[in-house]
Design a protein around this motif. Structure first.
Motif, mmCIF file in Angstrom:
data_model
loop_
_atom_site.group_PDB
_atom_site.id
_atom_site.type_symbol
_atom_site.label_atom_id
_atom_site.label_comp_id
_atom_site.label_asym_id
_atom_site.label_seq_id
_atom_site.Cartn_x
_atom_site.Cartn_y
_atom_site.Cartn_z
ATOM 1 N N LEU A 1 -10.383 11.552 -11.512
ATOM 2 C CA LEU A 1 -10.236 11.420 -10.059
ATOM 3 C C LEU A 1 -10.377 9.950 -9.642
ATOM 4 N N ALA A 2 -11.372 9.270 -10.337
ATOM 5 C CA ALA A 2 -11.576 7.860 -10.004
ATOM 6 C C ALA A 2 -10.340 7.062 -10.344
ATOM 7 N N THR A 3 -9.766 7.357 -11.548
ATOM 8 C CA THR A 3 -8.549 6.663 -11.992
ATOM 9 C C THR A 3 -7.416 6.903 -11.009
ATOM 10 N N LEU A 4 -7.334 8.198 -10.607
ATOM 11 C CA LEU A 4 -6.295 8.566 -9.643
ATOM 12 C C LEU A 4 -6.481 7.783 -8.341
ATOM 13 N N GLY A 5 -7.748 7.663 -7.914
ATOM 14 C CA GLY A 5 -8.078 6.934 -6.683
ATOM 15 C C GLY A 5 -7.678 5.478 -6.818
ATOM 16 N N ARG A 6 -8.081 4.903 -8.029
ATOM 17 C CA ARG A 6 -7.741 3.502 -8.237
ATOM 18 C C ARG A 6 -6.237 3.309 -8.242
ATOM 19 N N MET A 7 -5.574 4.252 -8.938
ATOM 20 C CA MET A 7 -4.120 4.159 -9.046
ATOM 21 C C MET A 7 -3.471 4.243 -7.650
ATOM 22 N N SER A 8 -3.949 5.220 -6.863
ATOM 23 C CA SER A 8 -3.377 5.409 -5.524
ATOM 24 C C SER A 8 -3.561 4.136 -4.709
ATOM 25 N N ALA A 9 -4.810 3.591 -4.823
ATOM 26 C CA ALA A 9 -5.092 2.396 -4.024
ATOM 27 C C ALA A 9 -4.178 1.254 -4.441
ATOM 28 N N ALA A 10 -4.051 1.065 -5.805
ATOM 29 C CA ALA A 10 -3.236 -0.031 -6.323
ATOM 30 C C ALA A 10 -1.771 0.140 -5.940
ATOM 31 N N LEU A 11 -1.253 1.366 -6.153
ATOM 32 C CA LEU A 11 0.172 1.603 -5.892
ATOM 33 C C LEU A 11 0.487 1.490 -4.400
ATOM 34 N N SER A 12 -0.439 2.098 -3.584
ATOM 35 C CA SER A 12 -0.141 2.049 -2.141
ATOM 36 C C SER A 12 -0.148 0.593 -1.661
ATOM 37 N N HIS A 13 -1.090 -0.191 -2.253
ATOM 38 C CA HIS A 13 -1.109 -1.602 -1.849
ATOM 39 C C HIS A 13 0.151 -2.324 -2.320
ATOM 40 N N GLU A 14 0.518 -2.099 -3.578
ATOM 41 C CA GLU A 14 1.688 -2.771 -4.162
ATOM 42 C C GLU A 14 2.952 -2.442 -3.378
ATOM 43 N N TYR A 15 3.012 -1.162 -2.951
ATOM 44 C CA TYR A 15 4.224 -0.770 -2.225
ATOM 45 C C TYR A 15 4.122 -1.078 -0.730
ATOM 46 N N ASN A 16 2.914 -0.908 -0.154
ATOM 47 C CA ASN A 16 2.778 -1.100 1.296
ATOM 48 C C ASN A 16 3.036 -2.554 1.695
ATOM 49 N N GLN A 17 2.544 -3.449 0.834
ATOM 50 C CA GLN A 17 2.694 -4.882 1.179
ATOM 51 C C GLN A 17 4.165 -5.283 1.311
ATOM 52 N N PRO A 18 5.004 -5.016 0.253
ATOM 53 C CA PRO A 18 6.431 -5.372 0.439
ATOM 54 C C PRO A 18 7.114 -4.552 1.529
ATOM 55 N N LEU A 19 6.673 -3.275 1.691
ATOM 56 C CA LEU A 19 7.295 -2.428 2.722
ATOM 57 C C LEU A 19 7.049 -3.028 4.125
ATOM 58 N N ALA A 20 5.768 -3.486 4.313
ATOM 59 C CA ALA A 20 5.432 -4.063 5.612
ATOM 60 C C ALA A 20 6.246 -5.345 5.847
ATOM 61 N N ALA A 21 6.359 -6.141 4.722
ATOM 62 C CA ALA A 21 7.135 -7.379 4.822
ATOM 63 C C ALA A 21 8.602 -7.063 5.101
ATOM 64 N N ILE A 22 9.124 -6.019 4.403
ATOM 65 C CA ILE A 22 10.533 -5.628 4.603
ATOM 66 C C ILE A 22 10.740 -5.228 6.068
ATOM 67 N N ARG A 23 9.745 -4.399 6.580
ATOM 68 C CA ARG A 23 9.926 -3.950 7.977
ATOM 69 C C ARG A 23 9.945 -5.141 8.944
ATOM 70 N N SER A 24 8.986 -6.051 8.714
ATOM 71 C CA SER A 24 8.961 -7.159 9.679
ATOM 72 C C SER A 24 10.198 -8.042 9.518
ATOM 73 N N ASP A 25 10.608 -8.268 8.269
ATOM 74 C CA ASP A 25 11.840 -9.064 8.055
ATOM 75 C C ASP A 25 13.050 -8.374 8.655
ATOM 76 N N ALA A 26 13.096 -7.020 8.508
ATOM 77 C CA ALA A 26 14.234 -6.259 9.054
ATOM 78 C C ALA A 26 14.242 -6.362 10.583
ATOM 79 N N GLU A 27 13.044 -6.277 11.188
ATOM 80 C CA GLU A 27 12.967 -6.381 12.653
ATOM 81 C C GLU A 27 13.414 -7.771 13.105
#
Ligand code: ADP
Length: 600
Positions: free
Chosen positions: A371-397
């Motif tokens: 569960l801890a690994t899953l938590g770490r993984m979720s945190a890492a992946l969501s960060h890795e994906y959220n950061q470029p997604l947020a940048a993409i959204r702002s760049d797109a806007e």
């Protein structure tokens, strides 16, 4: 204060000691009885033998006396009847004719023959000269003379003394017609009998009616009365009590004799013999001694057997006691073992329980770790994906806004950034995909030099940016391993980029890469002088999604992917700290077989 006591008395038991004393006493008593009875029996037998012998001897010796007297009993009447003798007396020619008497005496063996006149005076004697003190005449034999005058056969004993033997006289009347002329007397010397008896070793006595010793082969006894004999002639008492005394004679006692008597009824005499029974007594003594020896041996044997039995009983008692002790020990040991067994069973139960608990805890921990690994993984992946997604959204806007304002050329830069970020997200997805890829699909011989060269090429921009040179140590000869080239490159890149990250803030950064061959293995080492790895995190360093870097700076997958790749190619990857500080990663891979390489 008053005490009341109870006395416990042990039941009386015949102890072995007492029994032994009783047996000993019994044996001694039995031995004495046997010895005594043997003595008595032996005495009885030897006495019986002696008696038989003596009786025979007595009969013979009595017969000697009897025969002698018988012989001369007839001689006096025979001579008295002769006409010569009567004439001789009648004519009183005594001086002229003593010869007849002498001849008769000489022929018959009589000691002396007398012719007496009616008055009892000796007128003729067979002995030539009649000594002055010569016996003879009616004074010497009054009874016999009297009996002869009365017409009977006169008899008279002239008793002897220890010095002179006894004589016996037979007297017969001398007649001529009816006239009584005188008396003819025949004197027999009993010395002949004594001489015959002298051959016998035992004393023999002839006793007259008055119990006087008349004839004997022991001259000293002549004239003594039988009751009055020398005390050395100890006539033994042969009753049972007497015989017992014979077996145990008093010190200094006289020699014992057995007395046997035969009677001569005609003379009213008795002939007695005294048999020396000292030999018989001695023989019985020997028999008793032999019996005593036999008894001693037998009693010794019995005693030995009893002692053996006692030993045996004692030994058996000891054995029984030892067996009992052993049994008790076995019982106590068995009880101890049973206790120990129960204890062990309980312990095993407890351990099983503990193991089950442990297993459950482990399962729970694994679950928690997952569960801890899953938590770490979720945190890492969501960060890795959220950061470029947020940048993409702002760049797109921004791009949308710029296009709306007709500044499409400016919007191009934003769109280009969006493209770059999408590409980055694609790369992350590719990394994740590489982590899940199945192993062993495209394995072939790979040159490690080539792998290192290409990894260096790819990392060139970062190395250049860090501004220091890598130290490389490569072998002259290339090392070929079996594996996937791209994946091995990824491992080397991961190790080098981690090292670059680690030395970033160091004043004198240093990274070294070395390749060498160790037997059948290729060894690749990447060392740096960074902070090194904490000892606590060392065991988890290869876990997926484990990272110490800030969120967004690392996904924590680099080492776990590298570990998996190396293991897929049958190698090993280890992390450790250098002695002088910094970390060192060592990759070992089996060198590819040259034959295989040639074939390929
Ligand atoms: P990431 O680099 O994304 O964090 P990795 O799996 O590559 O993921 O590394 C995991 C962790 O291992 C890192 O966060 C770091 O703490 C540690 N690490 C890796 N290489 C080194 C090194 N050369 N020196 C010190 N720490 C290291």
């Amino acid at each position: 204060m008053q005490y009341t006591g109870v006395m416990i008395r042990r039941p009386k038991r015949l102890t072995w000691r007492k029994l032994k004393i009783a047996i000993g006493a019994g044996l001694v008593l039995a031995s004495l009885t046997i010895v005594w009875l043997t003595g008595l029996a032996s005495l009885r037998i030897t006495l019986a033998e002696a008696e038989t012998r003596a009786a025979a001897n007595l009969a013979v010796q009595t017969a000697v006396l009897e025969r002698l007297l018988d012989k001369f009993r007839l001689l006096s009447p025979l001579l008295a009847r002769g006409p010569e003798i009567a004439r001789l007396v009648h004519e009183e020619r005594t001086d002229a004719e003593p010869g007849i008497a002498a001849i008769a005496a000489g022929m018959s063996g009589a000691e002396e023959i007398w012719l007496m006149d009616a008055s009892g005076r000796v007128i003729v004697s067979s002995q030539d000269s009649v000594p002055a003190n010569a016996i003879g005449g009616s004074q010497t034999i009054p009874n016999a003379f009297m009996q002869a005058t009365q017409g009977q056969l006169g008899r008279e004993l002239i008793p002897g003394t220890p010095g002179t033997p006894s004589n016996y006289v037979f007297a017969s009347p001398l007649r001529r017609g009816d006239n009584f002329l005188g008396v003819l007397a025949v004197r027999v010397n009993l010395d002949d009998v004594e001489q015959a008896w002298a051959l016998s070793k035992d004393p023999i006595l002839a006793l007259d009616g008055r119990n006087r010793v008349v004839v004997s082969n022991v001259p000293a006894l002549r004239g003594m009365t039988a009751d009055n004999l020398d005390p050395s002639w100890n006539v033994a008492d042969l009753s049972l009590a007497g015989r017992m005394q014979l077996l145990l004679p008093a010190a200094g006692a006289a020699r014992p004799y057995m007395q046997l008597t035969a009677s001569l009824p005609v003379l009213e005499w008795k002939v007695r013999t005294l048999v020396d029974i000292e030999d018989a007594r001695q023989q019985s003594g020997w028999a008793m001694l032999v019996a005593l020896l036999v008894c001693v041996i037998a009693a010794g044997g019995i005693w030995f057997l009893i002692a053996r039995r006692e030993d045996f009983v004692r030994e058996e008692r000891r054995n029984r006691a030892a067996a009992l002790r052993l049994e008790r020990r076995v019982q106590s040991r068995t009880a101890e073992l049973r206790r120990a067994n129960t204890h062990l069973e309980r312990e095993v139960g407890e351990r099983q329980q503990a193991e089950a608990n442990l297993r459950q805890t482990q399962a729970e921990l694994v679950q928690a770790a997952k569960l801890a690994t899953l938590g770490r993984m979720s945190a890492a992946l969501s960060h890795e994906y959220n950061q470029p997604l947020a940048a993409i959204r702002s760049d797109a806007e921004i791009a949308e806004m710029l296009i709306d304002r007709g500044r499409a050329v400016e919007a191009k830069g934003n769109l280009t950034r969006i493209g770059g970020m999408v590409q980055r997200m694609g790369e992350i997805a590719k990394t994740l995909k590489g982590f899940t890829r199945k192993s062993g699909t495209d394995i072939k011989p790979v040159s490690l030099r080539q792998v290192i060269d290409e990894a260096m090429l790819l990392l060139q921009p970062q190395i250049k940016q860090s501004g220091f040179a890598l130290s490389m140590e490569l072998p002259q000869e290339d090392i070929i391993v079996k594996g996937g080239r791209i994946r091995l490159e990824q491992v080397v890149i991961n190790l080098l980029s981690n090292a670059l990250d680690a030395v970033q803030s160091r004043p004198a950064p240093f990274i070294s890469l070395s390749l060498a061959r160790d037997g059948k293995e290729a060894v690749l080492e990447v060392a740096d002088n960074g902070p090194g790895i904490d000892e606590e995190v060392l065991p988890q360093i290869f876990d997926p999604f484990f990272t110490t870097k800030d969120v967004g700076a690392g996904l924590g997958l680099g080492l776990s992917i590298a570990y998996k790749i190396v293991h897929d190619f049958s190698g090993s990857l280890k992390a450790s700290n250098r002695a002088g500080g910094g970390a060192v990663f060592t990759m070992r891979l089996p060198v590819a077989d040259e034959n295989i390489l040639a074939a390929e």
